[in-house]
Structures are given as structure tokens and as C-alpha cells.
Design an enzyme around this catalytic site. Structure first.
Site, short mmCIF file in Angstrom:
data_model
loop_
_atom_site.label_atom_id
_atom_site.label_comp_id
_atom_site.label_asym_id
_atom_site.label_seq_id
_atom_site.Cartn_x
_atom_site.Cartn_y
_atom_site.Cartn_z
N CYS A 250 -4.47 -31.11 -50.48
CA CYS A 250 -4.87 -32.27 -49.66
C CYS A 250 -6.06 -33.01 -50.26
CB CYS A 250 -5.19 -31.83 -48.24
SG CYS A 250 -3.81 -30.99 -47.46
N HIS B 189 -9.39 -37.19 -44.72
CA HIS B 189 -8.03 -36.64 -44.81
C HIS B 189 -7.54 -36.39 -43.39
CE1 HIS B 189 -4.64 -34.17 -45.43
NE2 HIS B 189 -5.24 -33.02 -45.15
N ASN C 165 0.14 -34.90 -41.18
CA ASN C 165 -0.67 -34.56 -42.36
C ASN C 165 0.20 -34.77 -43.61
OD1 ASN C 165 -1.97 -33.29 -44.47
ND2 ASN C 165 -2.53 -31.47 -43.30
O1 UT7 Z 1 -4.50 -30.24 -44.61
C1 UT7 Z 1 -5.61 -29.44 -44.83
C2 UT7 Z 1 -5.62 -28.15 -44.25
N1 UT7 Z 1 -4.95 -27.97 -42.98
C3 UT7 Z 1 -5.64 -28.01 -41.87
O2 UT7 Z 1 -6.80 -28.40 -41.88
C4 UT7 Z 1 -5.02 -27.50 -40.61
C5 UT7 Z 1 -6.07 -26.75 -39.83
N2 UT7 Z 1 -5.60 -26.08 -38.63
C6 UT7 Z 1 -5.18 -26.75 -37.55
O3 UT7 Z 1 -5.04 -27.95 -37.53
C7 UT7 Z 1 -4.96 -25.94 -36.28
O4 UT7 Z 1 -5.47 -24.66 -36.47
C8 UT7 Z 1 -3.46 -25.86 -35.85
C9 UT7 Z 1 -2.98 -27.21 -35.35
C10 UT7 Z 1 -2.60 -25.40 -37.01
C11 UT7 Z 1 -3.31 -24.86 -34.71
O5 UT7 Z 1 -4.17 -25.22 -33.63
P1 UT7 Z 1 -5.15 -24.16 -32.97
O6 UT7 Z 1 -5.84 -24.84 -31.87
O7 UT7 Z 1 -5.99 -23.59 -34.08
O8 UT7 Z 1 -4.17 -23.11 -32.36
P2 UT7 Z 1 -4.01 -21.55 -32.68
O9 UT7 Z 1 -3.47 -21.34 -34.06
O10 UT7 Z 1 -5.30 -20.87 -32.33
O11 UT7 Z 1 -2.92 -21.15 -31.62
C12 UT7 Z 1 -3.14 -21.23 -30.23
C13 UT7 Z 1 -1.86 -20.87 -29.51
C14 UT7 Z 1 -1.21 -19.58 -30.00
O12 UT7 Z 1 -0.64 -18.91 -28.90
P3 UT7 Z 1 -1.42 -17.64 -28.25
O13 UT7 Z 1 -1.56 -16.64 -29.37
O14 UT7 Z 1 -2.74 -18.19 -27.78
O15 UT7 Z 1 -0.51 -17.23 -27.15
C15 UT7 Z 1 -0.10 -20.08 -30.90
O16 UT7 Z 1 0.97 -19.15 -31.01
O17 UT7 Z 1 -0.89 -21.90 -29.69
C16 UT7 Z 1 0.34 -21.32 -30.18
N3 UT7 Z 1 1.02 -22.29 -31.02
C17 UT7 Z 1 1.86 -23.22 -30.55
N4 UT7 Z 1 2.32 -23.48 -29.31
C18 UT7 Z 1 3.15 -24.50 -29.17
C19 UT7 Z 1 0.88 -22.47 -32.37
N5 UT7 Z 1 1.67 -23.49 -32.77
C20 UT7 Z 1 2.28 -23.96 -31.67
C21 UT7 Z 1 3.19 -25.01 -31.45
N6 UT7 Z 1 3.60 -25.25 -30.20
N7 UT7 Z 1 3.64 -25.79 -32.46
#
Ligand code: UT7
Length: 327
Positions: free
Chosen positions: A113, A254, A284
């Protein structure tokens, strides 16, 4: 003494649009979750027969038209990408051929990225050296081709597209003021596609293990690192050039996650009106996200001559960086 300036911008995204509602039918997710956690509403997806070099070609023609240059004026073509048309030759070589840019050298830059900022730094150094006059730099991706469409943690994030700038040697005030690049290879596991290289050459087994697709095992960790790293890189860019945050007219980060963008802006005490956000429409797009946003900002009047523009990126590698431009 020579510097480099952006002489023209262009961008292109594939026609097909995949909405959050489409994703609801593919994996266990919801429009509400995706919007609130990422800010994304829709993203564009390349056709099966559309490769990264096809997207770059369309963006390149627009940028060259805006800059008033033709293919034979180009000395160097750089493409930042992690989804090249083929492992080799470089996507830049495919672009050179498609443009008939016979005078241009061509190479790809792999910094995920951060590919556009890395490319900007390379182009700037080449132009400042005086041995190059006109460089075409593209950030372009077809991430949909390496996305695991069964993994809800990642498949909701990515989109395809290309953004291009034509850079020229200059002695004027409108110029790139600085670029700062960083990497931490010890965190390579945070964001990767393990299969298809020399560590895990492509094979039926590698495909069965799904190693030919994007992996991000700790998205939340990447989130936190992205915020910290982009903030630090932005502060360095301003400090080195003797500017304050209040001098910035437009910040183009980004587009990884709207929450990351907002958190960086908040930590910098930068008003959100000065931050360009278009992740809602594209997702993204990795190395393409900054140049697509830059092109939009130029064409819709958000970016004006004389403005101080701050760019910031973070991505796989891990890599990150910033650039400061007097437009
Ligand atoms: O491009 C450069 C690098 N990339 C990034 O910078 C991406 C960085 N990361 C992020 O943008 C975020 O971490 C994500 C969008 C990927 C995830 O968001 P988050 O707020 O960090 O969520 P999380 O991974 O902590 O997950 C929270 C919950 C989990 O459920 P439990 O364990 O709390 O029951 C996940 O399983 O959300 C769940 N979850 C989803 N639920 C519905 C994860 N993905 C999804 C989904 N739909 N697509």
C-alpha cells in the site's frame, strides 16, 4: 538545482461495482458492519480478462493528457503494485509497450500500500539527479484477483483501480518538498500473500491451502500500527520542511479504513475538512488509493495551485511513508 513536480494526474477504476449488499450474499457480513468498521460502501472489481496493466494504461493516458506530454516524452515508467500482470516481466514493461513509450526505462516497485509513496520518492530522486526529465508513475492493483472471497476479515476491504501521475523536472516553486520512507520487515506476517513466490512456488497443494490469497491474521494490530506510523511520518514531513499542521491545505492518506484516517487526523489535530476521503466508493485499492484520490482532488477542485499537500501511506512489508508537496 533541480526538483520534481506533478505535471498531470489520471485515474481509472473498472466498471463493475461490488456493493456491501452484494457481499452480504457472499460471506457472513452486513452492510452495517462494513460501513461502521471501515467506511466502505462499494468497490470496483476488474473483469476476468482485465489485468493490472490494462487499468494502468487507461489512467496513464489521462495523466499524460493532463500534463500535455506524449508517450515518447517519457524517460521512465514506474508501477507500484503487488498484483502485477505477470510475476515478470514487470507491469511497467507491459505499460511501456502498450503506450509505445520507446524512450522509457520501466520497472515495478513492490511496497504494497506504500507503493505510490515509494515510487514518488524514486521518481523524485531520478528527476533531481537531472538525468531524467519526465517520469510516469502509477499505483495500480487488481486485488480482487488475490482476495480470498470466503474470508470476511479481508474480502470486504479491497478494490481494484489505478492512479497515475506524470512528474517532470523543475526549478519552480511547485514541487515535491520531501519524501520519507520506512519499513519493518520483521512484521512481514501481518499482511502477505505467501504462495506463488520462491518460498512456496505455485502448486496444487499451495492452492488447496489457499496460500495464493491475501492473509491478514491480525487486522486490529495492523490498524493500530497504521495509525501510529502514519502520524509519525506526517509529523516528520512537516518538521523537516519547517511547517506546522495548520499549514497543511490537504492531507491525502492511503485509504485503508475510514477509522484509521480519522484517527490519524485527530492525532495530528488536522480538521477533517482538510482530509481527503473516498474509501466509501473504492475500498482499499492499495498502491492506487493515493493517486486515485489525488486525481479526484485535482479534478474536483479540492486541490489548488499553491496548496500544501501531505501524503501518507502504510501497508504490507510492513512499509510506510509520507510526502509533502507544494502544488
Ligand atoms: O492497507 C494497509 C493495511 N491494512 C489496514 O490498515 C487494515 C487495518 N485493519 C482494519 O481496517 C480493521 O482491523 C478491520 C476492518 C480489518 C477489522 O475491524 P476491527 O474493528 O479491527 O474488527 P476485529 O478484527 O477486531 O473484529 C471484530 C469482530 C470479530 O468478531 P468477535 O470475535 O468480536 O465475535 C470479527 O470476527 O468483527 C468480526 N468481523 C466481522 N463481522 C462482520 C470481522 N470481519 C467481519 C465482517 N462482517 N466482514
Amino acid at each position: 538545482m533541480y526538483f520534481s513536480k506533478v505535471a498531470g494526474t489520471g485515474s481509472y477504476v473498472p466498471e463493475r461495482c461490488l456493493t456491501n449488499f452484494d457481499l452480504e450474499r457472499m460471506v457472513d457480513t452486513s452492510d452495517e458492519w462494513i460501513r461502521t468498521r471501515t467506511g466502505i460502501i462499494e468497490r470496483h472489481i476488474a473483469r476476468e480478462d482485465e489485468a493490472t496493466s490494462d487499468l494502468t494504461l487507461k489512467a496513464a493516458w489521462k495523466a499524460m493528457e493532463a500534463a500535455g506530454v506524449g508517450p515518447l516524452d517519457l524517460d521512465l515508467i514506474l508501477v507500484g503494485t503487488v498484483t502485477p500482470t505477470m510475476p515478470f516481466p514487470s507491469t511497467a514493461c507491459f505499460l511501456q509497450d502498450a503506450l509505445q513509450a520507446k524512450n522509457a526505462a520501466a520497472m515495478d516497485i513492490s511496497a504494497a500500500c506504500s507503493g505510490f509513496i515509494y515510487g514518488l520518492s524514486v521518481a523524485d530522486a531520478m528527476l533531481r539527479s537531472g538525468s531524467f526529465r519526465t517520469v510516469l508513475l502509477t499505483g495500480a492493483e487488481t486485488l480482487s484477483k488475490i482476495t480470498d472471497w470466503t474470508d470476511r476479515n479481508t474480502c470486504i476491504l479491497f478494490g481494484d483501480g489505478a492512479g497515475t501521475v506524470v512528474l517532470q523536472k523543475t526549478t519552480g516553486e511547485a514541487r515535491i518538498l520531501s519524501t520519507h520512507l520506512y519499513a519493518d520487515g520483521s512484521r512481514w506476517q501481518e499482511l502477505m500473500m505467501p504462495g506463488g513466490g520462491s518460498r512456496h512456488p505455485i502448486s496444487v497443494e499451495i492452492i488447496h491451502q489457499n496460500l495464493h490469497k491475501i492473509k491478514m491474521p491480525n487486522g486490529n494490530e495492523v490498524f493500530k500500527m497504521a495509525v501510529r506510523a502514519m502520524e509519525e511520518a506526517a509529523i516528520t514531513a512537516l518538521k523537516v520542511n519547517g511547517y506546522d499542521v495548520s499549514d497543511v491545505d490537504l492531507f491525502i492518506p492511503h485509504q485503508a479504513n475510514a477509522r484509521i484516517v480519522h484517527a490519524v487526523a485527530q492525532r495530528l489535530s488536522l480538521p477533517i475538512e482538510k482530509v481527503y476521503v473516498n474509501i466509501d466508493r473504492y475500498g482499499n485499492t492499495s498502491s492506487a488509493s493515493i493517486p486515485i484520490a489525488l486525481d479526484e482532488a485535482v479534478r474536483n477542485g479540492s486541490l489548488k495551485r499553491g496548496d500544501l499537500v501531505l501524503l501518507g501511506a502504510f501497508g504490507g512489508g510492513l512499509t510506510w511513508g509520507s510526502a509533502l508537496i507544494r502544488w
